[in-house]
Scaffold this motif. Structure first.
Motif, short mmCIF file in Angstrom:
data_model
loop_
_atom_site.label_atom_id
_atom_site.label_comp_id
_atom_site.label_asym_id
_atom_site.label_seq_id
_atom_site.Cartn_x
_atom_site.Cartn_y
_atom_site.Cartn_z
N LYS A 1 -29.75 29.26 1.59
CA LYS A 1 -29.49 29.11 0.16
C LYS A 1 -28.00 29.15 -0.13
O LYS A 1 -27.50 28.41 -0.99
CB LYS A 1 -30.21 30.20 -0.63
CG LYS A 1 -31.71 30.02 -0.67
CD LYS A 1 -32.37 31.14 -1.42
CE LYS A 1 -33.88 31.01 -1.38
NZ LYS A 1 -34.55 32.15 -2.04
N LEU A 2 -27.29 30.02 0.57
CA LEU A 2 -25.84 30.11 0.39
C LEU A 2 -25.16 28.80 0.78
O LEU A 2 -24.29 28.30 0.07
CB LEU A 2 -25.28 31.26 1.22
CG LEU A 2 -23.77 31.47 1.16
CD1 LEU A 2 -23.35 31.97 -0.21
CD2 LEU A 2 -23.32 32.43 2.24
N VAL A 3 -25.59 28.22 1.90
CA VAL A 3 -25.02 26.95 2.35
C VAL A 3 -25.30 25.85 1.34
O VAL A 3 -24.40 25.05 1.00
CB VAL A 3 -25.57 26.58 3.75
CG1 VAL A 3 -25.23 25.15 4.12
CG2 VAL A 3 -25.02 27.54 4.80
N GLU A 4 -26.54 25.79 0.82
CA GLU A 4 -26.88 24.78 -0.20
C GLU A 4 -26.01 24.94 -1.44
O GLU A 4 -25.52 23.97 -2.01
CB GLU A 4 -28.36 24.87 -0.57
CG GLU A 4 -29.29 24.41 0.52
CD GLU A 4 -30.74 24.66 0.17
OE1 GLU A 4 -31.05 25.01 -0.99
OE2 GLU A 4 -31.58 24.52 1.07
N LYS B 1 -22.49 23.76 -0.69
CA LYS B 1 -22.43 22.30 -0.67
C LYS B 1 -22.44 21.73 -2.08
O LYS B 1 -21.69 20.80 -2.40
CB LYS B 1 -23.61 21.73 0.12
CG LYS B 1 -23.47 21.86 1.61
CD LYS B 1 -24.67 21.24 2.31
CE LYS B 1 -24.56 21.39 3.81
NZ LYS B 1 -25.74 20.85 4.51
N ALA B 2 -23.28 22.29 -2.94
CA ALA B 2 -23.34 21.82 -4.32
C ALA B 2 -22.00 22.05 -5.03
O ALA B 2 -21.54 21.20 -5.80
CB ALA B 2 -24.47 22.53 -5.07
N SER C 1 -16.99 19.93 -7.18
CA SER C 1 -15.53 19.92 -7.28
C SER C 1 -14.95 18.57 -6.89
O SER C 1 -13.93 18.15 -7.45
CB SER C 1 -14.93 21.03 -6.42
OG SER C 1 -15.13 20.75 -5.05
N GLN C 2 -15.58 17.88 -5.95
CA GLN C 2 -15.10 16.55 -5.59
C GLN C 2 -15.37 15.54 -6.69
O GLN C 2 -14.57 14.67 -6.97
CB GLN C 2 -15.77 16.08 -4.29
CG GLN C 2 -15.26 16.79 -3.07
CD GLN C 2 -16.01 16.38 -1.81
OE1 GLN C 2 -17.04 15.71 -1.88
NE2 GLN C 2 -15.50 16.81 -0.68
#
Length: 156
Positions: free
Chosen positions: A134-137, A140-141, A146-147
């Motif tokens: 969940k932390l990785v997801e 990534k979000a 930010s991009q």
């Protein structure tokens, strides 16, 4: 003199059917006699080698579950490093998660049932893995957001 008047005699019958008198307060002379008198005799069909093997297996099982528990605890500590934001009360999530993990380990500290211990270890590993996923997801979000909005500023 007074001590002797409180002594009572026990009557025991030996195999030759003679009655012998023995003071009740006299206990066994050795530890072996004490154990022989009060412990249930072990089954003679089980050899001493089998007992030693059982003890070794039990010790290995305890050592392996202890090792697994310590490994899980270390994994939790490593994983909580990435939770650096604060909760609504102002506490770091890292510290909150570590306190909760410590509390759960302390509650299960004296658990002896191997099935329960295994369930706890598996559940702990699953919880750590799902939290990391969940932390990785979420990370990534955040990176995608930010991009996407990097040139125009923060638009939520």
């Amino acid at each position: 003199m007074k001590v002797q008047q409180w002594r009572k005699l026990a009557i025991s019958v030996n195999p030759i059917t003679q009655i012998t008198l023995r003071p009740l307060h006299n206990g066994p002379d050795t530890i072996d006699e004490l154990l022989d008198r009060h412990l249930v005799k072990a089954d003679k069909s089980k050899s001493k080698i089998d007992d030693e093997e059982d003890e070794i297996l039990t010790r290995r099982r305890l050592t392996s579950t202890r090792r697994e528990a310590l490994s899980l605890y270390r994994d939790i500590l490593r994983a909580t490093r990435f939770f650096s934001w604060v909760d609504p009360r102002g506490n770091l999530w890292r510290d909150v998660l570590r306190e909760n993990a410590r509390k759960e380990f302390e509650e299960a500290r004296f658990e002896t049932d191997p099935e329960v211990i295994t369930r706890l270890l598996i559940g702990g590993h699953d919880a750590v893995q799902s939290a990391i996923e969940k932390l990785v997801e979420k990370q990534k979000a955040e990176v995608e957001k930010s991009q996407r909005y990097g040139d125009r500023g923060d638009q939520r």
